[in-house]
Design an enzyme around this catalytic site. Structure first.
Site, PDB file in Angstrom:
ATOM      1  N   ALA A 224       0.738  -1.203  -0.020  1.00  0.00           N
ATOM      2  CA  ALA A 224       0.002   0.014   0.008  1.00  0.00           C
ATOM      3  C   ALA A 224       0.997   1.227   0.111  1.00  0.00           C
ATOM      4  O   ALA A 224       1.242   1.861  -1.168  1.00  0.00           O
ATOM      5  CB  ALA A 224      -0.968  -0.173   1.180  1.00  0.00           C
ATOM      6  N   ARG A 225       1.388   1.715   1.286  1.00  0.00           N
ATOM      7  CA  ARG A 225       2.216   2.864   1.277  1.00  0.00           C
ATOM      8  C   ARG A 225       3.107   2.756   2.518  1.00  0.00           C
ATOM      9  O   ARG A 225       2.716   2.120   3.541  1.00  0.00           O
ATOM     10  CB  ARG A 225       1.282   4.099   1.546  1.00  0.00           C
ATOM     11  N   ASP A 249       6.451  -3.423  -1.382  1.00  0.00           N
ATOM     12  CA  ASP A 249       6.491  -2.961  -2.684  1.00  0.00           C
ATOM     13  C   ASP A 249       6.474  -1.449  -2.646  1.00  0.00           C
ATOM     14  O   ASP A 249       6.456  -0.710  -3.734  1.00  0.00           O
ATOM     15  CB  ASP A 249       5.391  -3.557  -3.844  1.00  0.00           C
ATOM     16  N   GLU A 254      10.190   7.726  -1.315  1.00  0.00           N
ATOM     17  CA  GLU A 254      10.264   7.329  -2.881  1.00  0.00           C
ATOM     18  C   GLU A 254      10.475   8.182  -3.888  1.00  0.00           C
ATOM     19  O   GLU A 254       9.972   9.214  -3.894  1.00  0.00           O
ATOM     20  CB  GLU A 254       8.809   6.626  -3.312  1.00  0.00           C
ATOM     21  N   HIS A 273       8.225  -0.512  -5.906  1.00  0.00           N
ATOM     22  CA  HIS A 273       6.758  -0.227  -6.481  1.00  0.00           C
ATOM     23  C   HIS A 273       6.480  -0.435  -7.814  1.00  0.00           C
ATOM     24  O   HIS A 273       5.994   0.445  -8.408  1.00  0.00           O
ATOM     25  CB  HIS A 273       6.819   1.509  -6.271  1.00  0.00           C
TER      26      HIS A 273
END
Length: 323
Positions: A224-225, A249, A254, A273
């Site tokens: 998700a985040r 991921d 980022e 990601h």
């Protein structure tokens, strides 16, 4: 009129937009850093890195729509867009299958120590098998936190492996309801998989206290985040063995700084990601985003589900005009 591309999307989607509008491709996702002429920009397209904040909205006086090629909209100032009367388009559910598959892959890699075992074999260390301590997904208890489209699909996939699935949601009670569900589920779950949007309420939801409720030696999966987790609490849990592994991921920042301690941890498997960037999903997501953006810019209506409720509503077509 023009469409500002903060990031590129599938070439066919860009070509479709370019047939009707001049494309302005920002050299970097920070469009305001490049002195671009934005006076005629009617639409903005972003994937995830390009932030659409109040300053960018104010710099585009002709703006009629913002389109996020993806699902999460934490890179868009929804309140500012709504105040400007600008609808925000996104692609809910478009990445569900691809991200769910990535979540299951991360579960298997962490459960089976896939990365470490593959690295050992490449290093001619066949003897690593003698210390193998992997486990099965089948028979595990998996807690899905946030059973939206991605969470539901992840639950379906792990159930097919024979895992027992528990879902934690707000259950109509807001963040307090989610916390109550976590209190019940976390001590029992072998694997916890995060599928929540990032909001002010969910930021660092998995802090030291929440992670401390997890079953000793559990695995935490995050597609998700990164900001859903308290980084220091996560690292401490990995170091102490309270968490046996972390698969993700996403990262807290980022792109992450070199030497990110979570990514570099020996019990973490992190991919950059890419879950929704499979060829099929990325293309379909891009074309859907382009189609809905063009519908708005033509004065028509996009798919109902593509209009984010946090932005402004899409104006109806002018009287006497067929949408």
């Amino acid at each position: 009129m023009s469409v500002l591309m903060l990031e590129s999307v599938d070439p066919d989607a860009m070509a479709a937009i370019g047939q009707e509008h001049r494309l302005i491709l920002a050299p970097t996702p920070d469009a305001l850093a490049h002195g671009l002429d934005l006076d005629a920009v009617e639409g903005i397209v972003t994937r995830g890195r390009g932030r659409v904040d109040r300053a960018l909205l104010d710099a585009c006086p002709a703006l009629r729509a913002v389109a996020r090629c993806g699902v999460g909209v934490d890179n868009i100032d929804l309140a500012a867009a709504a105040a400007r009367g600008v609808p925000v388009l996104y692609a809910p559910g478009s990445n569900a299958a691809a991200v769910a598959e990535q979540a299951v892959m991360l579960m298997l890699m962490t459960l089976r120590r896939g990365f470490a075992m593959a690295a050992a074999a490449k290093a001619d260390d066949w003897g690593a098998r003698s210390g193998f301590d992997g486990d099965d997904l089948g028979g595990s208890h998996v807690c899905i936190v946030g059973p939206g489209a991605v969470g539901r699909r992840t639950g379906e996939l792990v159930a097919a492996f024979g895992a027992r699935v528990t879902a934690c949601s707000r259950d109509g009670r807001g963040i307090a309801g989610l916390r109550a569900a976590l209190d019940d589920a976390l001590p029992q779950a072998d694997i916890v998989s995060l599928h929540l949007p990032l909001t002010d309420e969910t930021r660092t939801l998995f802090d030291r206290q929440t992670i401390g409720r997890m079953k000793p030696g559990a695995i935490l999966i995050n597609t998700a985040r990164g900001e859903l987790l308290d980084r220091a609490a996560l690292l401490d849990a990995l170091e102490s063995g309270a968490l046996s592994a972390y698969g993700a991921d996403v990262a807290h920042d980022e792109p992450p700084e070199p030497g990110d301690p979570v990514i570099g941890h020996p019990n973490a498997v992190v991919t950059p990601h890419v879950a929704s960037l499979t060829r099929r999903t990325y293309r379909e997501m891009s074309l859907t985003t382009a189609r809905n953006l063009l519908a708005v810019l033509r004065g028509g209506m996009p798919e109902v589900r593509a209009v984010h409720p946090g932005g402004a509503p899409v104006p109806g077509p002018p009287a006497g005009r067929q949408a």
